[in-house]
Design a protein around this motif. Structure first.
Motif, PDB file in Angstrom:
ATOM      1  N   LEU A   1       0.830  -1.208   0.000  1.00  0.00           N
ATOM      2  CA  LEU A   1       0.000   0.000   0.000  1.00  0.00           C
ATOM      3  C   LEU A   1       0.862   1.255   0.000  1.00  0.00           C
ATOM      4  CD1 LEU A   1      -2.803  -1.008   2.561  1.00  0.00           C
ATOM      5  CD2 LEU A   1      -2.842  -1.183   0.071  1.00  0.00           C
ATOM      6  N   ILE A   2       1.947   1.246   0.772  1.00  0.00           N
ATOM      7  CA  ILE A   2       2.836   2.412   0.824  1.00  0.00           C
ATOM      8  C   ILE A   2       3.530   2.624  -0.518  1.00  0.00           C
ATOM      9  CG2 ILE A   2       4.964   3.299   1.861  1.00  0.00           C
ATOM     10  CD1 ILE A   2       2.596   3.618   3.682  1.00  0.00           C
ATOM     11  N   LEU A   3       3.969   1.536  -1.149  1.00  0.00           N
ATOM     12  CA  LEU A   3       4.608   1.660  -2.466  1.00  0.00           C
ATOM     13  C   LEU A   3       3.613   2.151  -3.512  1.00  0.00           C
ATOM     14  CD1 LEU A   3       6.840  -1.554  -2.481  1.00  0.00           C
ATOM     15  CD2 LEU A   3       7.642   0.815  -2.559  1.00  0.00           C
ATOM     16  N   HIS A   4       2.363   1.726  -3.378  1.00  0.00           N
ATOM     17  CA  HIS A   4       1.337   2.208  -4.307  1.00  0.00           C
ATOM     18  C   HIS A   4       1.159   3.724  -4.167  1.00  0.00           C
ATOM     19  CE1 HIS A   4      -2.277   2.112  -6.815  1.00  0.00           C
ATOM     20  NE2 HIS A   4      -2.827   2.908  -5.918  1.00  0.00           N
ATOM     21  N   VAL A   5       1.122   4.206  -2.924  1.00  0.00           N
ATOM     22  CA  VAL A   5       1.030   5.656  -2.709  1.00  0.00           C
ATOM     23  C   VAL A   5       2.230   6.357  -3.327  1.00  0.00           C
ATOM     24  CG1 VAL A   5       1.046   7.476  -0.958  1.00  0.00           C
ATOM     25  CG2 VAL A   5      -0.352   5.458  -0.615  1.00  0.00           C
ATOM     26  N   GLY A   6       3.422   5.777  -3.135  1.00  0.00           N
ATOM     27  CA  GLY A   6       4.621   6.371  -3.728  1.00  0.00           C
ATOM     28  C   GLY A   6       4.530   6.460  -5.238  1.00  0.00           C
ATOM     29  N   GLY A   7       3.986   5.405  -5.873  1.00  0.00           N
ATOM     30  CA  GLY A   7       3.819   5.430  -7.328  1.00  0.00           C
ATOM     31  C   GLY A   7       2.837   6.502  -7.767  1.00  0.00           C
ATOM     32  N   GLN A   8       1.753   6.673  -7.022  1.00  0.00           N
ATOM     33  CA  GLN A   8       0.763   7.704  -7.366  1.00  0.00           C
ATOM     34  C   GLN A   8       1.326   9.108  -7.178  1.00  0.00           C
ATOM     35  OE1 GLN A   8      -2.242   6.862  -8.851  1.00  0.00           O
ATOM     36  NE2 GLN A   8      -1.126   4.915  -8.830  1.00  0.00           N
TER      37      GLN A   8
END
Length: 384
Positions: free
Chosen positions: A200-207
């Protein structure tokens, strides 16, 4: 075929085993299984603790405390996920929406896929480490091949006092197999919850990376078409709002899990460290150290994962304000550029991951956990 989610297939496969996925018919069965089995094991730990409560068994009591805390931590983590089930469903839906938004841009897809691949690698590494750790933890007793007719006190993987008698070798082996399978699944469950957080944290970073790219494109959209520039600004605002909402969902899911981890891992790190230090020089030192060292490593890694996730989220949120300030806002009309001020103002309130909404998780928090654990370890060694 293009991916449609940052969460990989292994994670999605394991979710129903722990009663987290509501769309499966086995959810209720999984939840009852974990509540009953974990409750029974905690009861057996409690009975062992009461029967061996004296200074002569101090080493065994610490070992019992470690396994008691590990099982309790998993059960509370799962209950926290079950309570926030709807929030987790919303988070998965937001991930799907984000991937749908990326479909129209190759660069957006590339950025999202990059984070997804990192997530896959991290997930595989963490789960493999947990599997190796539990095998190493149980290997000594598996290889010992204990005969119940030649020993007065049966040895289990954990320090347990069972409420029934074991009279046959087959019954003893059956109990060991059941205990090993439960330990194996429990370790996978802890690893699964940790990998979901990182995903989830990596997804936020990608966004956030996608948002920064769109801010960089403001100048080019202005040159092409004023209307296109306005549409781009609106998309940036919407993307920023989704990022904030997504991070708030992560905070809701993990804030109390992180608080439990902060408290329990301090006790676990100092207790396992005590077991390793006191095992040095004993006749079975090699077996004890091998049993504990990977468990000790994973406990430290778990604390680091949560603290690093908080640090990463905080640093990425700072980049939003800097990217907005450095974009070509001067090419926009005043009424459009003023909108970007709200992004800069909002980004000053950084995205954070907290432990029980009381303290921000960061690498400094990890240093605090290690310092406190070291202090308590000194106290335990003095009590020995």
């Amino acid at each position: 075929m293009m991916r449609k989610s940052t969460i990989n297939r292994i994670t999605l496969f394991l979710l129903p085993l722990f009663g987290i996925c509501p769309s499966k018919s086995c959810t209720l069965i999984s939840r009852v299984f974990w509540i009953v089995t974990s409750g029974f094991i905690e009861y057996c730990h409690y009975c062992y603790f009461l029967l061996h409560l004296n200074l002569e068994n101090f080493f065994d009591l610490i070992d019992c405390l470690c396994s008691f805390l590990a099982h309790m931590k998993l059960l509370i983590d799962l209950i926290a996920f079950w309570i926030n089930q709807q929030k987790f469903i919303e988070t998965l839906a937001l991930i799907t929406d984000d991937w749908s938004d990326c479909a129209n841009s190759d660069i957006d897809v590339r950025m999202a896929t990059c984070k997804a691949k990192i997530s896959d690698r991290v997930t595989n590494i963490i789960l493999i480490l947990h599997i190796i750790a539990i095998i190493a933890y149980c290997a000594g007793i598996i290889l010992a091949d204990i005969d119940i007719t030649e020993t007065n006190e049966l040895i289990f993987f954990n320090k347990l006092e069972l409420p029934f008698r074991i009279n046959t070798q087959h019954m003893y082996k059956g109990v060991l197999i059941a205990e090993f399978m439960h330990l194996f699944l429990s370790n996978l469950g802890i690893g699964l919850i940790n990998t979901i957080l990182l995903t989830l944290i990596l997804h936020v970073g990608g966004q956030i990376d996608i948002l920064q790219y769109r801010l960089e494109q403001l100048a080019f959209s202005e040159i092409r078409n004023e209307q296109e520039s306005i549409i781009t600004v609106n998309k940036i605002i919407q993307k920023h709002q989704k990022i904030i909402y997504f991070s708030e969902n992560i905070e809701s899911l993990y804030t109390y899990i992180a608080l439990l981890l902060f408290v329990s891992n301090i006790a676990l790190i100092c207790s396992i460290g005590f077991l390793i230090v006191t095992a040095i020089g004993s006749p079975d030192a090699t077996q004890q150290i091998i049993k504990c060292i990977l468990f000790f490593t994973i406990t430290n890694l778990e604390a680091y994962i949560y603290c690093y996730a908080g640090e990463y989220l905080n640093n990425k949120s700072k980049e939003i304000g800097l990217a907005t300030y450095n974009c070509a806002w001067y090419n926009l009309k005043p009424k459009d550029s003023r909108v970007l001020l709200f992004i800069i103002l909002r980004s000053q309130k950084q995205l954070t991951l907290t432990a029980g909404k009381m303290m921000d998780l960061s690498l400094q928090s990890f240093a605090s956990i290690m310092n406190i654990s070291g202090s308590y370890l000194s106290v335990l060694l003095a009590m020995q």
